[in-house]
Structure formats: C-alpha cells, structure tokens
Design a protein around this motif. Structure first.
Motif, short mmCIF file in Angstrom:
data_model
loop_
_atom_site.label_atom_id
_atom_site.label_comp_id
_atom_site.label_asym_id
_atom_site.label_seq_id
_atom_site.Cartn_x
_atom_site.Cartn_y
_atom_site.Cartn_z
N PRO A 1 0.81 -1.22 0.00
CA PRO A 1 0.00 0.00 0.00
C PRO A 1 0.85 1.27 0.00
CG PRO A 1 0.19 -0.80 2.23
CD PRO A 1 0.99 -1.76 1.37
N GLY A 2 2.18 1.09 0.06
CA GLY A 2 3.06 2.26 0.06
C GLY A 2 2.76 3.20 1.20
N GLN A 3 2.78 4.48 0.91
CA GLN A 3 2.55 5.49 1.94
C GLN A 3 1.08 5.59 2.37
OE1 GLN A 3 4.44 5.92 -0.77
NE2 GLN A 3 6.41 6.72 -0.12
N TYR A 4 0.21 4.82 1.72
CA TYR A 4 -1.21 4.89 2.05
C TYR A 4 -1.63 3.79 3.04
CZ TYR A 4 -1.20 8.06 -1.88
OH TYR A 4 -0.92 9.10 -2.71
N ARG A 5 -0.66 3.17 3.67
CA ARG A 5 -0.96 2.05 4.57
C ARG A 5 -1.99 2.41 5.62
NH1 ARG A 5 3.95 0.12 8.08
NH2 ARG A 5 3.28 1.85 9.40
N GLU A 6 -1.77 3.49 6.34
CA GLU A 6 -2.67 3.83 7.44
C GLU A 6 -3.99 4.39 6.96
OE1 GLU A 6 -1.93 2.62 10.07
OE2 GLU A 6 0.24 2.41 10.05
N LEU A 7 -3.97 5.27 5.98
CA LEU A 7 -5.20 5.87 5.47
C LEU A 7 -6.10 4.81 4.84
CD1 LEU A 7 -6.95 8.33 4.87
CD2 LEU A 7 -5.61 8.68 2.77
N PHE A 8 -5.52 3.94 4.04
CA PHE A 8 -6.28 2.88 3.39
C PHE A 8 -6.89 1.95 4.43
CE2 PHE A 8 -6.29 -1.37 1.29
CZ PHE A 8 -7.21 -1.10 0.29
N ILE B 1 -8.97 10.60 -6.59
CA ILE B 1 -7.84 9.71 -6.81
C ILE B 1 -6.68 10.15 -5.92
CG2 ILE B 1 -6.15 8.84 -8.49
CD1 ILE B 1 -8.28 9.44 -10.67
N LEU B 2 -6.08 9.21 -5.22
CA LEU B 2 -4.89 9.47 -4.41
C LEU B 2 -3.77 8.58 -4.93
CD1 LEU B 2 -6.45 9.29 -0.82
CD2 LEU B 2 -6.28 11.28 -2.29
N GLY B 3 -2.64 9.17 -5.30
CA GLY B 3 -1.58 8.35 -5.83
C GLY B 3 -0.22 9.01 -5.77
N HIS B 4 0.81 8.18 -5.90
CA HIS B 4 2.21 8.62 -5.88
C HIS B 4 2.60 9.04 -7.29
CE1 HIS B 4 6.49 8.71 -5.07
NE2 HIS B 4 6.31 8.29 -3.82
N VAL B 5 3.24 10.20 -7.41
CA VAL B 5 3.61 10.68 -8.74
C VAL B 5 4.94 10.11 -9.23
CG1 VAL B 5 2.41 12.86 -8.26
CG2 VAL B 5 4.90 12.76 -8.02
N GLY B 6 5.75 9.56 -8.33
CA GLY B 6 7.14 9.28 -8.61
C GLY B 6 7.42 8.28 -9.71
N ILE C 1 1.15 22.27 -3.04
CA ILE C 1 1.45 21.14 -2.16
C ILE C 1 1.15 21.47 -0.70
CG2 ILE C 1 3.31 19.65 -1.29
CD1 ILE C 1 4.69 19.94 -3.98
N TYR C 2 0.44 20.58 -0.04
CA TYR C 2 0.29 20.71 1.41
C TYR C 2 1.23 19.72 2.10
CZ TYR C 2 -2.65 16.46 2.07
OH TYR C 2 -3.13 15.17 2.15
N VAL C 3 1.68 20.07 3.29
CA VAL C 3 2.66 19.26 4.02
C VAL C 3 2.00 18.62 5.24
CG1 VAL C 3 4.84 19.27 5.29
CG2 VAL C 3 4.56 20.73 3.26
N LYS C 4 2.01 17.32 5.27
CA LYS C 4 1.53 16.57 6.44
C LYS C 4 2.02 15.13 6.29
CE LYS C 4 -0.51 18.02 9.21
NZ LYS C 4 -0.04 18.61 10.51
N HIS C 5 2.57 14.61 7.37
CA HIS C 5 3.10 13.25 7.30
C HIS C 5 1.97 12.25 7.07
CE1 HIS C 5 5.26 9.58 8.55
NE2 HIS C 5 6.29 10.22 8.06
N ASP C 6 2.34 11.09 6.53
CA ASP C 6 1.36 10.02 6.30
C ASP C 6 0.70 9.60 7.61
OD1 ASP C 6 2.72 10.06 3.77
OD2 ASP C 6 4.19 8.71 4.67
N GLY C 7 1.48 9.67 8.69
CA GLY C 7 0.92 9.39 10.01
C GLY C 7 1.50 8.15 10.66
N ILE C 8 1.78 8.26 11.95
CA ILE C 8 2.34 7.17 12.76
C ILE C 8 1.29 6.74 13.77
CG2 ILE C 8 4.17 6.52 14.37
CD1 ILE C 8 5.14 7.07 11.51
N THR D 1 -2.29 -1.23 -8.47
CA THR D 1 -0.91 -1.50 -8.09
C THR D 1 -0.28 -2.49 -9.06
OG1 THR D 1 0.52 -2.28 -6.28
CG2 THR D 1 -1.61 -3.39 -6.56
N GLN D 2 1.04 -2.54 -9.07
CA GLN D 2 1.74 -3.55 -9.85
C GLN D 2 1.95 -4.84 -9.05
OE1 GLN D 2 5.31 -2.37 -11.91
NE2 GLN D 2 4.42 -0.50 -12.70
N ARG D 3 1.78 -4.77 -7.75
CA ARG D 3 1.99 -5.96 -6.92
C ARG D 3 0.97 -7.04 -7.25
NH1 ARG D 3 2.80 -5.34 -0.59
NH2 ARG D 3 2.66 -7.60 -0.89
#
Length: 418
Positions: free
Chosen positions: A11-18, A93-98, A181-188, A33-35
């Motif tokens: 889930p990449g950086q979306y682990r907690e939100l998902f 849609i939420l996704g990684h641009v990289g 861009i807004y700044v906020k960590h994915d979350g711990i 995903t490609q997984r």
C-alpha cells in the motif's frame, strides 16, 4: 466516497489511510498496483496493472527514466480505462507521482480530482547525490537529475493538489510546485507503537531471549546501503563492541539496494563492509536479522537501549518516527531531514554522518549511562504524538484536503469534529 488509490507497491505510503477507510466501511475503495501478491481483502478491491513498456538496458540516460515512467503511466491508464468501462468512476484519486502512474489519468477521468504524493524532487546538490565523497556524483548528474524531474513537472499539471510528508521534502521542489502542495506526514500509529518494558526478542544463537535488561543497540533500514549510512554504522561497530563487551547489535534490513548505486560485490554492501571491518568485530555479538515481520521489528526496537538511524539528506524513514513513538533513545545523523524530527539533546542525539568514531562515542555513552539519557525516549514519543500521530494529527488534515475537492454530499466526517 469512491476512492481510487494508485501506488505500484501496495500500500506504500497509504498504509494507514487505506486501512482506516476500510475499517470505517461505507466507502468503495479500489487500489491500482503492480503488486501481484496482495491477498483478497474485505472492503476493498485490489486491481493489478502491468507497465505498458520498459526501456532497453542501453536506453539514452536522459530519457530512460521518463520512458519507464511513461510505460507505467500508460499501463495504469489502460487499467483505469477498463475500470471506467466496467462502471467505476472515483470521486477522488490518491496516488504517488514518482513512477509516472498518475500521468495520464485525467485522460480517463477529466473531471475527477487527484491528490498526488510528491515525495522527492531530484537534486544534483543538497540531496542524496554527491553528499558522500566516498560515492562521488557523475559529471552528468545535474543533467540526469533534472531530466528525471520531467515526471514531477508533468504531474504537477495533472494533479489538483499535491502532498508531501515533511517540510524538507516539500522544500526540495521549486517554488511554483509548493503553491499546490500541502505538508503533512502520512501518520504514525502512536496508539499502537508504544514502549513495552516487558518486550522480549528471541535470539537462537544466544539460547535465550533478550530484554530491556540486556545491552542491545539496533540499526534498521529497508536495505543495508550507503544512502542509509550502513557503511558508517559498520565502521562504528568495532569501536562500540570494544568499549562495551556485553553489548549486542541487532541489525534489520535486506542486502539489496533501494536507493543509490548498487554494490559490485556478491552479497551487497553487507559483504563489502564485513570484509572491511573483518577481525576487528566480535561477530558472535552481531545479529543480522534480515527483514523481519512488523511485530518482531517492534519488539526489537522496544528492547533496544540505543537505536541508530543514519541517512544522507533524503526522504525521512518511517522507522525513525516509529522508533521515536516507541520511546527509543536514538543516535541519528545530523542532516536537515532528520533535524526536522529530532532536536539534539532533547528528543535524540545527532552525530556526524561521516565520523564513525563520533557515532560510536555517542552510542557507547548511551549504553554505559542509560540513566543520563532516560529523558530522550519519552520526549521523542511526546514529540511524535504531537506532530505525527495518525489519528489525531495527520488523518484529519488528509481528510480535510480530500473533502475540499469533492461535493459536500461525498465528504468524509473528520474525527474529532462535529
């Protein structure tokens, strides 16, 4: 709400939100995903896509990355087109641009808002490239780095909103990007990642589990590589073990490379460094644990008297913040992305990335005088709870950003707000 997540490595950086959205129920969640090894899960649909094209090994260096990312993007768009044909249109849609996956999604759903995860702008100076003189940058680095940013430039136009997890990462981008861009960590999950004085870790070689009463120090990275300071850690290792004859090192990580140049040795950088330090290390007190289950990783950090986190100026690892959440006393490299999370002498100890003896001195002092540094772990946890907690700090902001882009009837209630 109908939400499409896009990340090649679920889930990449979306682990907690998902996970949180799945637990709430009532949302239609699809993850592209490609997984191929993602298990079937209740409350979500996992859709696998394949890249449409991969560049040849001898592809032109200045366009190779774009070619690879364009193949990902087109493969992702084809999968999205099939979803649309089958009747699915997301609200957001939420996704990684990289990796280029979002690049063509507006061609499929022109009116669907997209929040793109902008993790890193490739820098020829001030980032990971050229930081360590032991691994000098190619004279062509400024050109290849700028060329790689073609993906970032294309996607800042594609997305309606950008997201970066830390201020330092956001600041790697040009000023024109930061307006979006807004700044906020994915979350711990600080509610789950806590200190545990009763934690135990079984070590087969020792014949008994180790606990907080043992003199354990730890190092962790996805892969043992120079970008995460593995070579500096290994050069500090003999000094630490010599000074503390009862100490044991527990090392987590694979032998591949996530970032930077690959090792030329069979066995990777681990093999290189084992050969370099050789007989200077008492290997009976060094435990390479490989990649371990998440629950085991937690216990390892919980029994650690001193956790070592080393990195060049690059993306801040989740493991650093997770260790802080578990109340670890951390010795970390004194670089800008780490200084954003750790204040020297208050929430951890900062050391010179290039000075193994400095690293060793700090670690030895923590091992020898844990009471002197007993305030650091609780202060580190308090800081992470205040600034990076998923439920109370990060999740509400992510939901606010999502809600701002969808009709009122589709919005998700923000926890804590009535």
């Amino acid at each position: 709400m109908k939400i499409l997540f896009v990340h090649q490595n679920f889930p990449g950086q979306y682990r907690e939100l998902f996970s949180w959205l799945r637990a709430q129920g009532g949302h239609e969640l699809v993850f592209l995903t490609q997984r191929k090894d993602v298990p079937v899960m209740e409350g979500a649909r996992i859709v696998t896509y394949a890249t449409h094209h991969k560049p040849a090994k001898d592809a032109y260096a200045l366009t190779q990355y774009w070619e690879e990312c364009a193949g990902n993007g087109f493969g992702c768009a084809q999968a999205a087109g099939k979803l649309r044909k089958d009747g699915f249109t997301p609200d957001i849609i939420l996704g990684h641009v990289g990796w280029g996956e979002l690049t063509f999604l507006k061609e499929i759903w022109p009116d669907v808002p997209i929040i793109g995860y902008f993790e890193y702008y490739f820098l020829a100076k001030g980032g990971s490239v050229g930081f360590d003189p032991e691994f000098p940058a190619s004279p062509h680095a400024p050109f290849t780095m700028h060329a790689r940013n073609a993906v970032n430039f294309a996607n800042i136009q594609t997305v309606d909103k950008g997201h970066s997890p830390t201020q330092w990462q956001c600041d790697t981008f040009p000023a024109a990007f930061k307006e979006k861009i807004y700044v906020k960590h994915d979350g711990i999950r600080t509610d789950k990642l806590k200190p545990d004085p009763d934690a135990q870790v079984a070590l087969g070689r020792l014949g008994r589990p180790v606990t907080k009463d043992d003199e354990i120090f730890t190092y962790m990275a996805r892969n043992m590589e120079p970008t995460r300071g593995f070579h500096s850690f290994m050069r500090a290792l003999p000094h630490i073990l010599d000074a503390r004859p009862n100490a044991r090192a527990l090392i987590i990580g694979g032998s591949e490379v996530s970032y930077g140049k690959k090792s030329g040795s069979e066995g990777g950088y681990r093999a290189e460094m084992e050969k370099e330090v050789g007989d200077a290390v008492d290997w009976s007190r060094v435990h390479f644990l490989g990649r371990v289950p998440y629950e085991d990783y937690q216990k390892i950090i919980q029994v650690s008297r001193c956790h070592i986190y080393l990195t060049v100026p690059f993306v801040l690892s989740w493991s650093c913040l997770e260790a802080m959440s578990m109340g670890a006393t951390i010795v970390a490299s004194d670089v800008a992305p780490v200084r954003e999370a750790i204040e020297h002498g208050k929430t951890g100890l900062l050391v010179d990335f290039f000075d193994p003896k400095d690293i060793a001195r700090k670690v030895v002092d923590v091992l020898e005088r844990p009471g002197t540094y007993a305030h650091l772990g609780p202060a580190a946890r308090k800081h992470v709870v205040a600034h990076y907690d998923f439920m109370k700090v990060c999740l509400p902001e992510h939901l606010r950003q999502m809600n701002a882009l969808v009709p009122k009837a589709k919005r998700i209630e923000v926890p804590g707000l009535k």
